[in-house]
Design a protein around this motif. Structure first.
Motif, PDB file in Angstrom:
ATOM      1  N   VAL A  51     -37.633   2.732  -9.697  1.00 50.91           N
ATOM      2  CA  VAL A  51     -38.378   3.985  -9.591  1.00 50.91           C
ATOM      3  C   VAL A  51     -39.859   3.650  -9.718  1.00 50.91           C
ATOM      4  N   ASP A  52     -40.661   4.106  -8.743  1.00 48.58           N
ATOM      5  CA  ASP A  52     -42.089   3.782  -8.775  1.00 48.58           C
ATOM      6  C   ASP A  52     -42.833   4.719  -9.729  1.00 48.58           C
ATOM      7  N   THR A  53     -44.131   4.518  -9.840  1.00 53.39           N
ATOM      8  CA  THR A  53     -44.933   5.277 -10.797  1.00 53.39           C
ATOM      9  C   THR A  53     -45.047   6.751 -10.422  1.00 53.39           C
ATOM     10  N   GLU A  54     -44.670   7.108  -9.208  1.00 51.94           N
ATOM     11  CA  GLU A  54     -44.668   8.516  -8.793  1.00 51.94           C
ATOM     12  C   GLU A  54     -43.306   9.168  -9.011  1.00 51.94           C
ATOM     13  N   GLY A  55     -42.328   8.391  -9.498  1.00 52.82           N
ATOM     14  CA  GLY A  55     -41.010   8.942  -9.767  1.00 52.82           C
ATOM     15  C   GLY A  55     -40.054   8.893  -8.588  1.00 52.82           C
ATOM     16  N   ARG A  56     -40.398   8.126  -7.554  1.00 52.35           N
ATOM     17  CA  ARG A  56     -39.536   8.010  -6.372  1.00 52.35           C
ATOM     18  C   ARG A  56     -38.748   6.708  -6.412  1.00 52.35           C
ATOM     19  N   VAL A  57     -37.523   6.786  -5.938  1.00 51.17           N
ATOM     20  CA  VAL A  57     -36.679   5.596  -5.846  1.00 51.17           C
ATOM     21  C   VAL A  57     -37.208   4.734  -4.702  1.00 51.17           C
ATOM     22  N   ARG A  58     -37.527   3.483  -5.013  1.00 45.84           N
ATOM     23  CA  ARG A  58     -38.064   2.559  -4.008  1.00 45.84           C
ATOM     24  C   ARG A  58     -37.049   1.519  -3.571  1.00 45.84           C
ATOM     25  N   TRP A  59     -36.000   1.303  -4.364  1.00 46.48           N
ATOM     26  CA  TRP A  59     -34.948   0.337  -4.047  1.00 46.48           C
ATOM     27  C   TRP A  59     -33.729   0.696  -4.874  1.00 46.48           C
ATOM     28  N   SER A  60     -32.543   0.480  -4.304  1.00 49.05           N
ATOM     29  CA  SER A  60     -31.323   0.720  -5.079  1.00 49.05           C
ATOM     30  C   SER A  60     -30.211  -0.210  -4.621  1.00 49.05           C
ATOM     31  N   LEU A  61     -29.273  -0.421  -5.529  1.00 47.89           N
ATOM     32  CA  LEU A  61     -28.091  -1.230  -5.253  1.00 47.89           C
ATOM     33  C   LEU A  61     -26.970  -0.686  -6.130  1.00 47.89           C
ATOM     34  N   VAL A  62     -25.818  -0.419  -5.517  1.00 49.69           N
ATOM     35  CA  VAL A  62     -24.663   0.061  -6.283  1.00 49.69           C
ATOM     36  C   VAL A  62     -23.506  -0.879  -6.018  1.00 49.69           C
ATOM     37  N   ASN A  63     -22.918  -1.391  -7.104  1.00 50.50           N
ATOM     38  CA  ASN A  63     -21.801  -2.316  -7.025  1.00 50.50           C
ATOM     39  C   ASN A  63     -20.544  -1.657  -7.590  1.00 50.50           C
ATOM     40  N   ALA A  64     -19.418  -2.008  -7.019  1.00 44.48           N
ATOM     41  CA  ALA A  64     -18.128  -1.501  -7.485  1.00 44.48           C
ATOM     42  C   ALA A  64     -17.749  -2.172  -8.804  1.00 44.48           C
ATOM     43  N   PRO A  65     -16.823  -1.556  -9.559  1.00 44.45           N
ATOM     44  CA  PRO A  65     -16.360  -2.192 -10.800  1.00 44.45           C
ATOM     45  C   PRO A  65     -15.849  -3.611 -10.525  1.00 44.45           C
ATOM     46  N   GLY A  66     -16.183  -4.519 -11.428  1.00 47.27           N
ATOM     47  CA  GLY A  66     -15.757  -5.905 -11.286  1.00 47.27           C
ATOM     48  C   GLY A  66     -16.650  -6.738 -10.390  1.00 47.27           C
ATOM     49  N   GLU A  67     -17.650  -6.116  -9.769  1.00 46.13           N
ATOM     50  CA  GLU A  67     -18.556  -6.809  -8.845  1.00 46.13           C
ATOM     51  C   GLU A  67     -19.922  -6.920  -9.509  1.00 46.13           C
ATOM     52  N   ALA A  68     -20.333  -8.139  -9.842  1.00 44.88           N
ATOM     53  CA  ALA A  68     -21.627  -8.353 -10.507  1.00 44.88           C
ATOM     54  C   ALA A  68     -22.771  -8.073  -9.547  1.00 44.88           C
ATOM     55  N   ARG A  69     -23.856  -7.587 -10.090  1.00 43.51           N
ATOM     56  CA  ARG A  69     -25.022  -7.269  -9.246  1.00 43.51           C
ATOM     57  C   ARG A  69     -25.882  -8.511  -9.044  1.00 43.51           C
ATOM     58  N   ASP A  70     -26.638  -8.488  -7.974  1.00 41.24           N
ATOM     59  CA  ASP A  70     -27.583  -9.549  -7.643  1.00 41.24           C
ATOM     60  C   ASP A  70     -28.976  -8.942  -7.761  1.00 41.24           C
ATOM     61  N   PHE A  71     -29.757  -9.430  -8.711  1.00 37.38           N
ATOM     62  CA  PHE A  71     -31.083  -8.867  -8.958  1.00 37.38           C
ATOM     63  C   PHE A  71     -32.143  -9.369  -7.978  1.00 37.38           C
ATOM     64  N   SER A  72     -31.820 -10.248  -7.043  1.00 36.83           N
ATOM     65  CA  SER A  72     -32.846 -10.810  -6.160  1.00 36.83           C
ATOM     66  C   SER A  72     -33.525  -9.724  -5.316  1.00 36.83           C
ATOM     67  N   GLY A  73     -32.777  -8.763  -4.839  1.00 36.43           N
ATOM     68  CA  GLY A  73     -33.375  -7.673  -4.060  1.00 36.43           C
ATOM     69  C   GLY A  73     -34.331  -6.849  -4.890  1.00 36.43           C
ATOM     70  N   TYR A  74     -34.006  -6.678  -6.165  1.00 42.65           N
ATOM     71  CA  TYR A  74     -34.903  -5.959  -7.077  1.00 42.65           C
ATOM     72  C   TYR A  74     -36.239  -6.686  -7.186  1.00 42.65           C
ATOM     73  N   HIS A  75     -36.187  -7.995  -7.365  1.00 39.43           N
ATOM     74  CA  HIS A  75     -37.421  -8.771  -7.508  1.00 39.43           C
ATOM     75  C   HIS A  75     -38.283  -8.657  -6.249  1.00 39.43           C
ATOM     76  N   GLU A  76     -37.654  -8.686  -5.083  1.00 34.81           N
ATOM     77  CA  GLU A  76     -38.401  -8.527  -3.828  1.00 34.81           C
ATOM     78  C   GLU A  76     -39.018  -7.126  -3.732  1.00 34.81           C
TER      79      GLU A  76
END
Length: 161
Positions: free
Chosen positions: A130-155
């Motif tokens: 969420v950016d400083t204006e309160g808008r979602v700028r990036w998202s990722l949703v994973n199913a149960p049992g599926e670990a997330r990959d933070f690389s997209g967040y860093h980009e």
């Protein structure tokens, strides 16, 4: 992006992030909108404290805290666990960032973000920048049992600079 079962659709990039106030592991209120105009916020929904994948993901945040908490960004980790469980979890694992209890009304914030699994009574792994204006700028949703990959967040975070 994998969608969660038994949830409404997750909010999408460009949406205004639903505001919330939740208690952290120390019983302090944390409000998303309090960061507006000051910090970007990464919201990390996770199913349960003390579970294997969740612990590993939060340890990744802990071990790379400078990438998640700085003058420009704050991490807020949210689960449907009660505050006292989150306190024990934070103490055991050395988490010094807010773990927020979406316990009651059960999963209300996860529902607002479209990442609540009704049948299991838990949030799925949803990550929202969420950016400083309160808008979602990036998202990722994973199913149960599926670990997330933070690389997209860093980009995505780098693109806000």
């Amino acid at each position: 992006m994998t969608t969660a079962t038994d949830t409404s659709q997750p909010i999408t990039v460009g949406d205004l992030a639903p505001d919330f106030t939740l208690k952290d592991q120390n019983g302090q209120d944390v409000t998303l909108s309090s960061f507006r105009g000051e910090k970007n916020v990464v919201i990390v929904f996770y199913p349960f404290a003390f579970s294997g994948i969740c612990t590993g993901e939060l340890c990744e945040i802990r071990d790379n805290l400078g990438a998640f908490v700085s003058d420009d960004v704050q991490v807020l980790a949210i689960s449907c666990d009660p505050m006292f469980s989150l306190r024990a979890f934070a103490d055991k694992e050395g988490y010094f960032f807010p773990l927020l209890a979406d316990f009651w009304p059960h999963g209300e914030v996860a529902q607002a973000y479209g990442v609540f699994n009704d049948k299991a009574g838990m949030s799925v792994r949803g990550t929202f920048l969420v950016d400083t204006e309160g808008r979602v700028r990036w998202s990722l949703v994973n199913a149960p049992g599926e670990a997330r990959d933070f690389s997209g967040y860093h980009e995505a975070l780098a693109s806000l600079a």
